[in-house]
Design an enzyme around this catalytic site. Structure first.
Site, short mmCIF file in Angstrom:
data_model
loop_
_atom_site.label_atom_id
_atom_site.label_comp_id
_atom_site.label_asym_id
_atom_site.label_seq_id
_atom_site.Cartn_x
_atom_site.Cartn_y
_atom_site.Cartn_z
N SER A 121 0.78 -1.24 0.00
CA SER A 121 0.00 0.00 0.00
C SER A 121 0.81 1.29 0.00
CB SER A 121 -0.92 0.00 1.23
OG SER A 121 -0.14 0.17 2.41
N ASP A 126 -8.40 6.15 -4.45
CA ASP A 126 -8.66 7.26 -5.39
C ASP A 126 -7.45 7.51 -6.30
OD1 ASP A 126 -6.96 8.36 -3.47
OD2 ASP A 126 -8.20 10.12 -3.06
N GLU A 127 -6.29 6.93 -5.93
CA GLU A 127 -5.08 7.20 -6.72
C GLU A 127 -5.17 6.64 -8.14
OE1 GLU A 127 -1.32 6.72 -4.86
OE2 GLU A 127 -2.02 7.56 -2.96
N ALA A 135 -0.84 2.12 -10.36
CA ALA A 135 -1.03 1.33 -11.58
C ALA A 135 -1.43 -0.10 -11.23
CB ALA A 135 0.26 1.33 -12.41
N LYS A 166 -3.00 -1.04 -8.49
CA LYS A 166 -4.38 -1.02 -7.97
C LYS A 166 -5.37 -0.84 -9.13
CE LYS A 166 -5.67 -1.16 -4.22
NZ LYS A 166 -6.01 -2.31 -3.33
#
Ligand code: NAD
Ligand code: DAU
Length: 379
Positions: free
Chosen positions: A99, A161-162, A187, A189
């Site tokens: 993460s 949200d990234e 990328a 995720k």
């Protein structure tokens, strides 16, 4: 309201997983099922964070067992098959991931392994079990939000949200914003999100997906901005601010994320995604300023002395400038609302780190990993 009986929580020993498991057992009276926590206990997984839950709901609790821990990797299909069979899993909540953005820049491979290949393995095993259950049930599967019991497996994927990339000065991410990930973490995720939706569209697997903004609160690994700053302030160490410190994130207290996940799990529309956020945009320097005030107030330290420890350091490569979430969908459709204000959440967080030096010291000394070594040998 769905009746969730056997929930497989992956990555339940990480920051959000721990808070989610605690929320369900301690503050969600509608939840009467079991949680099976599958975690590989990487550097970010800390089994001691769930000691209280283990005592109250685990195998030695002396009452009906509702909490089970399984050490294992989500990439290990055989292990997953065994767990689905053993516990008759009907719900998956996939937190397990690498993460931390900085770590993904230094070593992207584990991000691709766990976040992409791990999600793939989990989806595929869930699909097999969902199909087996479908064959056992008569008639078509009721893939509907208000069906009381849905045969098979519902798969919820916890995302970020990234995946949407970086915003300019205006605008918000909505559920239809095109994906534009910039870091190896985001990328990986984004890839996992696409797999989840593909398993729904192609195979009909009942899925839901959430994209949440920056969480903060108790039990967060002290590599992330807020816990790192609190601990360094308390210990008079330098406060490293990347670049000009004006990058903006939208911050949400972790329990409110857990409540959003519970709302989606129990009544979210299958095949749909929900943005979750705090509607609370802050520049990093403004957060540090707030934290200085709170830490000084709680510890009797001189705020000016803390302020002098701020160090502007080299920027994170590809550092996303601004994230901002439009979470009107989950508010309107599922009635979710943030319950904790940013200020209240920050105060609770500072107090938690101040009062939990043992937890912090166990991480620093590596002692939190003794359980793994004692039970499974050094890894
Ligand atoms: P974390 O790093 O604190 O915890 C991750 C957990 O997953 C750890 O317990 C770790 O041991 C476990 N894990 C890692 N690889 C595994 C594997 N291969 N098999 C099984 N378990 C494994 O992460 P977090 O901050 O709690 O985030 C949880 C999820 O929420 C992640 O998917 C993350 O992308 C997402 N998310 C995080 C935030 C945030 O602000 N922290 C915001 C939005 C979404
Ligand atoms: O937006 C959701 C994401 O939030 C999650 O998907 C990620 O898992 C989670 O780690 C978080 O990512 P960020 O990169 O936004 O969080 P981090 O705490 O690492 O950094 C927050 C901001 O603070 C970011 O702009 C970088 C900056 N920063 C961070 C650290 C660790 C500093 O200025 N100094 C630091 O020492």
């Amino acid at each position: 309201m769905r009746n969730l009986k056997n929930i497989l929580v992956t990555g339940g020993c990480g920051f959000i997983g721990v808070n989610f498991i605690r929320l369900l057992f301690k503050h969600t009276p509608e939840f009467s099922g079991r949680i099976i926590n599958l975690d590989a206990l990487t550097y970010a997984g800390n089994i001691t964070s769930l000691q209280e839950i283990e005592k109250e709901f685990g195998i030695d609790s002396g009452s009906t067992v509702r909490y089970f821990f399984e050490l294992g990797d989500i990439c290990d299909r055989q292990r997953l098959e065994g767990i689905f069979d053993k516990y008759d899993i009907d719900t998956v909540v996939n937190f397990a991931a690498e993460s931390h953005v900085d770590r993904s820049i230094l070593g992207p491979e584990t991000f691709v392994k766990t976040n992409v290949m791990g999600t793939f393995a989990l989806l595929d095993v869930a699909r097999r079990h969902w199909q087996l259950d479908a064959e056992d049930s008569s008639g078509p599967l009721p893939v509907s939000a208000d069906a009381e019991y849905i045969p098979g497996v519902i798969f919820h994927h916890v995302s970020t949200d990234e995946v949407y990339g970086s915003l300019g000065e205006a605008g918000f991410f909505t559920e239809t914003t095109p994906y534009d990930p910039r870091s190896p973490y985001s990328a990986s995720k984004a890839a996992s999100d696409h797999l989840v939706m593909a398993w729904h569209h192609t195979y009909g697997l009942p899925v839901t997906l959430s994209n949440c903004s920056n969480n903060f609160g108790p039990f967060q690994f002290p590599e992330k901005l807020i816990p790192l700053m609190i601990i360094n302030m308390m210990e008079g160490k330098p406060l490293p601010v990347y670049g000009d410190g004006k990058n903006i994130r939208d911050w949400l207290y972790v329990e409110d994320h857990g409540r959003a996940l519970w709302a989606i799990l129990s009544k979210g529309q299958l095949g749909e995604k929900y943005n979750v956020g705090g509607e609370n945009e802050m520049e990093n320097v403004a957060i540090i300023d707030e934290l200085i005030k709170i830490v000084a107030d709680k510890s009797g330290m001189d705020p000016e002395k803390i302020r002098r420890t701020i160090r502007f350091v080299k920027d994170r490569p590809g550092h996303d400038r601004r994230y901002a979430i439009d979470c009107s969908r989950i508010k309107e459709e599922l009635g979710w609302e943030r319950e904790t204000s940013f200020e209240e959440g920050l105060i609770k967080t500072v107090e938690w780190y101040r009062d939990n030096m043992t937890w912090i010291n166990r991480i620093r000394s590596g002692e939190y990993r003794y359980w793994v070594e004692e039970n499974y040998g050094r890894r």
